[in-house]
Design a protein around this motif. Structure first.
Motif, PDB file in Angstrom:
ATOM      1  N   LEU A  95       7.891   6.118  -1.456  1.00 49.62           N
ATOM      2  CA  LEU A  95       6.939   7.228  -1.406  1.00 49.62           C
ATOM      3  C   LEU A  95       7.337   8.315  -2.398  1.00 49.62           C
ATOM      4  O   LEU A  95       6.490   8.829  -3.136  1.00 49.62           O
ATOM      5  N   GLU A  96       8.623   8.660  -2.418  1.00 47.32           N
ATOM      6  CA  GLU A  96       9.088   9.684  -3.353  1.00 47.32           C
ATOM      7  C   GLU A  96       8.802   9.276  -4.800  1.00 47.32           C
ATOM      8  O   GLU A  96       8.317  10.086  -5.598  1.00 47.32           O
ATOM      9  N   ASP A  97       9.105   8.037  -5.126  1.00 46.50           N
ATOM     10  CA  ASP A  97       8.860   7.551  -6.491  1.00 46.50           C
ATOM     11  C   ASP A  97       7.367   7.595  -6.831  1.00 46.50           C
ATOM     12  O   ASP A  97       6.977   8.005  -7.927  1.00 46.50           O
ATOM     13  N   CYS A  98       6.550   7.167  -5.878  1.00 44.92           N
ATOM     14  CA  CYS A  98       5.104   7.154  -6.091  1.00 44.92           C
ATOM     15  C   CYS A  98       4.582   8.574  -6.295  1.00 44.92           C
ATOM     16  O   CYS A  98       3.774   8.827  -7.183  1.00 44.92           O
ATOM     17  N   MET A  99       5.054   9.519  -5.455  1.00 47.67           N
ATOM     18  CA  MET A  99       4.579  10.897  -5.550  1.00 47.67           C
ATOM     19  C   MET A  99       5.010  11.539  -6.873  1.00 47.67           C
ATOM     20  O   MET A  99       4.259  12.333  -7.446  1.00 47.67           O
ATOM     21  N   GLN A 100       6.191  11.205  -7.349  1.00 53.43           N
ATOM     22  CA  GLN A 100       6.643  11.767  -8.631  1.00 53.43           C
ATOM     23  C   GLN A 100       5.805  11.237  -9.790  1.00 53.43           C
ATOM     24  O   GLN A 100       5.579  11.945 -10.769  1.00 53.43           O
ATOM     25  N   GLY A 101       5.344   9.996  -9.667  1.00 56.07           N
ATOM     26  CA  GLY A 101       4.535   9.417 -10.726  1.00 56.07           C
ATOM     27  C   GLY A 101       3.058   9.739 -10.620  1.00 56.07           C
ATOM     28  O   GLY A 101       2.295   9.481 -11.549  1.00 56.07           O
ATOM     29  N   ALA A 102       2.637  10.313  -9.502  1.00 57.14           N
ATOM     30  CA  ALA A 102       1.218  10.618  -9.300  1.00 57.14           C
ATOM     31  C   ALA A 102       0.834  11.855 -10.089  1.00 57.14           C
ATOM     32  O   ALA A 102       1.495  12.887 -10.016  1.00 57.14           O
ATOM     33  N   GLN A 110      -3.310   8.331  -2.303  1.00 58.30           N
ATOM     34  CA  GLN A 110      -3.103   6.886  -2.235  1.00 58.30           C
ATOM     35  C   GLN A 110      -1.647   6.576  -1.901  1.00 58.30           C
ATOM     36  O   GLN A 110      -1.357   5.672  -1.135  1.00 58.30           O
ATOM     37  N   CYS A 111      -0.721   7.330  -2.470  1.00 58.22           N
ATOM     38  CA  CYS A 111       0.701   7.160  -2.148  1.00 58.22           C
ATOM     39  C   CYS A 111       0.936   7.386  -0.655  1.00 58.22           C
ATOM     40  O   CYS A 111       1.661   6.621   0.003  1.00 58.22           O
ATOM     41  N   GLU A 112       0.319   8.433  -0.114  1.00 60.19           N
ATOM     42  CA  GLU A 112       0.460   8.741   1.308  1.00 60.19           C
ATOM     43  C   GLU A 112      -0.114   7.621   2.169  1.00 60.19           C
ATOM     44  O   GLU A 112       0.498   7.217   3.172  1.00 60.19           O
ATOM     45  N   ARG A 113      -1.283   7.114   1.803  1.00 57.54           N
ATOM     46  CA  ARG A 113      -1.897   6.018   2.571  1.00 57.54           C
ATOM     47  C   ARG A 113      -1.019   4.773   2.541  1.00 57.54           C
ATOM     48  O   ARG A 113      -0.821   4.106   3.552  1.00 57.54           O
ATOM     49  N   ASP A 114      -0.470   4.463   1.367  1.00 57.26           N
ATOM     50  CA  ASP A 114       0.403   3.297   1.252  1.00 57.26           C
ATOM     51  C   ASP A 114       1.654   3.451   2.111  1.00 57.26           C
ATOM     52  O   ASP A 114       2.110   2.505   2.743  1.00 57.26           O
TER      53      ASP A 114
END
Length: 121
Positions: A95-102, A110-114
């Motif tokens: 989640l952290e990685d996804c949020m940094q790349g968002a 979408q990161c939160e839903r995943d």
């Protein structure tokens, strides 16, 4: 002559019930539930013992406060274990990685839903 009897010392029982109820209402805040629950448990035990010795008239109230405090303590401990297990899992680092790349709000959502999907049973 006549000895003045001491007035009942009911403060611990009242404090136990008040802290126990507050801890039960705030158990999800972990710190509030653990601290308030532990204090309610301690005050409840002291108040119950005072009632058994005849120094207080609300021993049952103190016991109820201790039980509610213990339940708040257990509930907060369960929440703490859950939070620690989620944070230490690999899903949280994803989640952290996804949020940094968002770059957009839609990507963050979408990161939160995943993430929610990954921790849901």
């Amino acid at each position: 002559m006549w000895e003045n009897p001491r007035p009942p010392r009911n403060g611990m029982g009242v404090a136990a019930l008040t802290l126990g109820l507050a801890g039960a209402l705030l158990f999800w805040t972990v710190l509030g539930g653990i601290v308030l629950g532990l204090l309610a448990l301690i005050f409840g035990i002291v108040g119950f013992r005072r009632g058994k010795r005849g120094e207080a008239t609300n021993g049952t109230l103190a016991a109820v406060g201790a039980v509610i405090g213990a339940l708040a303590l257990v509930g907060s401990s369960a929440v703490l274990v859950f939070v620690v297990s989620v944070v230490s899992s690999g899903d949280y680092s994803e989640l952290e990685d996804c949020m940094q790349g968002a770059n957009t709000t839609a990507q963050q959502e979408q990161c939160e839903r995943d993430f929610v999907d990954s921790i849901s049973p």
